[in-house]
Motif scaffolding. Structure first.
Motif, mmCIF file in Angstrom:
data_model
loop_
_atom_site.group_PDB
_atom_site.id
_atom_site.type_symbol
_atom_site.label_atom_id
_atom_site.label_comp_id
_atom_site.label_asym_id
_atom_site.label_seq_id
_atom_site.Cartn_x
_atom_site.Cartn_y
_atom_site.Cartn_z
ATOM 1 N N THR A 1 0.831 -1.205 0.000
ATOM 2 C CA THR A 1 0.000 0.000 0.000
ATOM 3 C C THR A 1 0.862 1.249 0.000
ATOM 4 O O THR A 1 0.585 2.209 -0.729
ATOM 5 C CB THR A 1 -0.954 0.004 1.216
ATOM 6 N N VAL A 2 1.921 1.233 0.793
ATOM 7 C CA VAL A 2 2.842 2.374 0.819
ATOM 8 C C VAL A 2 3.478 2.554 -0.553
ATOM 9 O O VAL A 2 3.546 3.674 -1.086
ATOM 10 C CB VAL A 2 3.935 2.191 1.896
ATOM 11 N N GLY A 3 3.929 1.462 -1.144
ATOM 12 C CA GLY A 3 4.520 1.530 -2.478
ATOM 13 C C GLY A 3 3.552 2.091 -3.504
ATOM 14 O O GLY A 3 3.924 2.913 -4.346
ATOM 15 N N GLU A 4 2.302 1.668 -3.420
ATOM 16 C CA GLU A 4 1.275 2.162 -4.344
ATOM 17 C C GLU A 4 1.071 3.671 -4.177
ATOM 18 O O GLU A 4 0.994 4.417 -5.161
ATOM 19 C CB GLU A 4 -0.029 1.413 -4.089
ATOM 20 N N LYS A 5 0.994 4.111 -2.921
ATOM 21 C CA LYS A 5 0.794 5.542 -2.657
ATOM 22 C C LYS A 5 1.985 6.357 -3.149
ATOM 23 O O LYS A 5 1.816 7.446 -3.716
ATOM 24 C CB LYS A 5 0.595 5.800 -1.154
ATOM 25 N N LEU A 6 3.185 5.832 -2.957
ATOM 26 C CA LEU A 6 4.377 6.549 -3.420
ATOM 27 C C LEU A 6 4.439 6.591 -4.948
ATOM 28 O O LEU A 6 4.858 7.596 -5.527
ATOM 29 C CB LEU A 6 5.644 5.923 -2.828
ATOM 30 N N HIS A 7 4.008 5.520 -5.608
ATOM 31 C CA HIS A 7 3.953 5.547 -7.077
ATOM 32 C C HIS A 7 2.923 6.577 -7.561
ATOM 33 O O HIS A 7 3.141 7.252 -8.569
ATOM 34 C CB HIS A 7 3.643 4.158 -7.644
ATOM 35 N N THR A 8 1.818 6.689 -6.836
ATOM 36 C CA THR A 8 0.828 7.719 -7.165
ATOM 37 C C THR A 8 1.442 9.106 -6.997
ATOM 38 O O THR A 8 1.242 9.993 -7.833
ATOM 39 C CB THR A 8 -0.425 7.565 -6.289
ATOM 40 N N ALA A 9 2.189 9.299 -5.913
ATOM 41 C CA ALA A 9 2.867 10.576 -5.694
ATOM 42 C C ALA A 9 3.852 10.872 -6.816
ATOM 43 O O ALA A 9 3.960 12.019 -7.272
ATOM 44 C CB ALA A 9 3.578 10.567 -4.343
ATOM 45 N N MET A 10 4.561 9.840 -7.292
ATOM 46 C CA MET A 10 5.482 10.025 -8.421
ATOM 47 C C MET A 10 4.743 10.533 -9.650
ATOM 48 O O MET A 10 5.226 11.443 -10.339
ATOM 49 C CB MET A 10 6.156 8.687 -8.787
ATOM 50 N N THR A 11 3.594 9.959 -9.917
ATOM 51 C CA THR A 11 2.794 10.385 -11.064
ATOM 52 C C THR A 11 2.377 11.841 -10.911
ATOM 53 O O THR A 11 2.423 12.617 -11.873
ATOM 54 C CB THR A 11 1.552 9.476 -11.207
ATOM 55 N N MET A 12 2.011 12.209 -9.704
ATOM 56 C CA MET A 12 1.619 13.604 -9.458
ATOM 57 C C MET A 12 2.816 14.546 -9.635
ATOM 58 O O MET A 12 2.667 15.645 -10.177
ATOM 59 C CB MET A 12 1.027 13.740 -8.062
ATOM 60 N N LEU A 13 3.984 14.119 -9.208
ATOM 61 C CA LEU A 13 5.179 14.941 -9.400
ATOM 62 C C LEU A 13 5.499 15.079 -10.891
ATOM 63 O O LEU A 13 5.935 16.150 -11.343
ATOM 64 C CB LEU A 13 6.366 14.356 -8.629
ATOM 65 N N ASP A 14 5.268 14.017 -11.669
ATOM 66 C CA ASP A 14 5.441 14.106 -13.124
ATOM 67 C C ASP A 14 4.479 15.134 -13.714
ATOM 68 O O ASP A 14 4.846 15.908 -14.606
ATOM 69 C CB ASP A 14 5.213 12.742 -13.786
ATOM 70 N N ASP A 15 3.242 15.137 -13.201
ATOM 71 C CA ASP A 15 2.250 16.110 -13.666
ATOM 72 C C ASP A 15 2.684 17.541 -13.329
ATOM 73 O O ASP A 15 2.510 18.460 -14.133
ATOM 74 C CB ASP A 15 0.877 15.827 -13.046
ATOM 75 N N ILE A 16 3.244 17.716 -12.144
ATOM 76 C CA ILE A 16 3.732 19.041 -11.749
ATOM 77 C C ILE A 16 4.839 19.498 -12.686
ATOM 78 O O ILE A 16 4.853 20.659 -13.133
ATOM 79 C CB ILE A 16 4.219 19.021 -10.284
ATOM 80 N N ARG A 17 5.754 18.613 -13.011
ATOM 81 C CA ARG A 17 6.846 18.980 -13.924
ATOM 82 C C ARG A 17 6.302 19.362 -15.298
ATOM 83 O O ARG A 17 6.800 20.300 -15.927
ATOM 84 C CB ARG A 17 7.858 17.844 -14.032
ATOM 85 N N ALA A 18 5.277 18.657 -15.754
ATOM 86 C CA ALA A 18 4.669 19.007 -17.045
ATOM 87 C C ALA A 18 4.026 20.395 -16.969
ATOM 88 O O ALA A 18 4.138 21.191 -17.915
ATOM 89 C CB ALA A 18 3.640 17.954 -17.447
ATOM 90 N N LEU A 19 3.380 20.697 -15.857
ATOM 91 C CA LEU A 19 2.778 22.020 -15.682
ATOM 92 C C LEU A 19 3.840 23.117 -15.634
ATOM 93 O O LEU A 19 3.630 24.225 -16.154
ATOM 94 C CB LEU A 19 1.924 22.061 -14.417
#
Length: 84
Positions: free
Chosen positions: A43-61
């Protein structure tokens, strides 16, 4: 160059600095996600992977913001000052 009171070159460098910081945080998040998964904390790994995706979105923005800065500076009606 300054446009309407904004030093656009410095502004762009500041956006790039934020992007560099987010890139580092993404790398650490990636490493932690794999450590968590390897230790059985799925579950922690899943949440951290979700956070990674959000950080990728921030970089795109941030990339979009740099493009918008160029467009806005080009289209700005006002005073433009260049150092000569």
């Amino acid at each position: 160059m300054c446009t309407n009171g904004i030093n656009t070159d410095q502004f762009e460098m500041m956006i790039e600095q934020i992007d560099d910081h987010i890139k580092l945080e993404r790398r650490w998040t990636h490493n932690l996600a794999h450590k968590a998964e390897d230790a059985g904390f799925e579950t922690v790994g899943e949440k951290l992977h979700t956070a990674m995706t959000m950080l990728d979105d921030i970089r795109a923005l941030l990339d979009d913001a740099k493009d918008a800065l160029e467009d806005d500076a080009r289209d700005a009606s006002g005073v433009t000052v260049e150092l000569v």
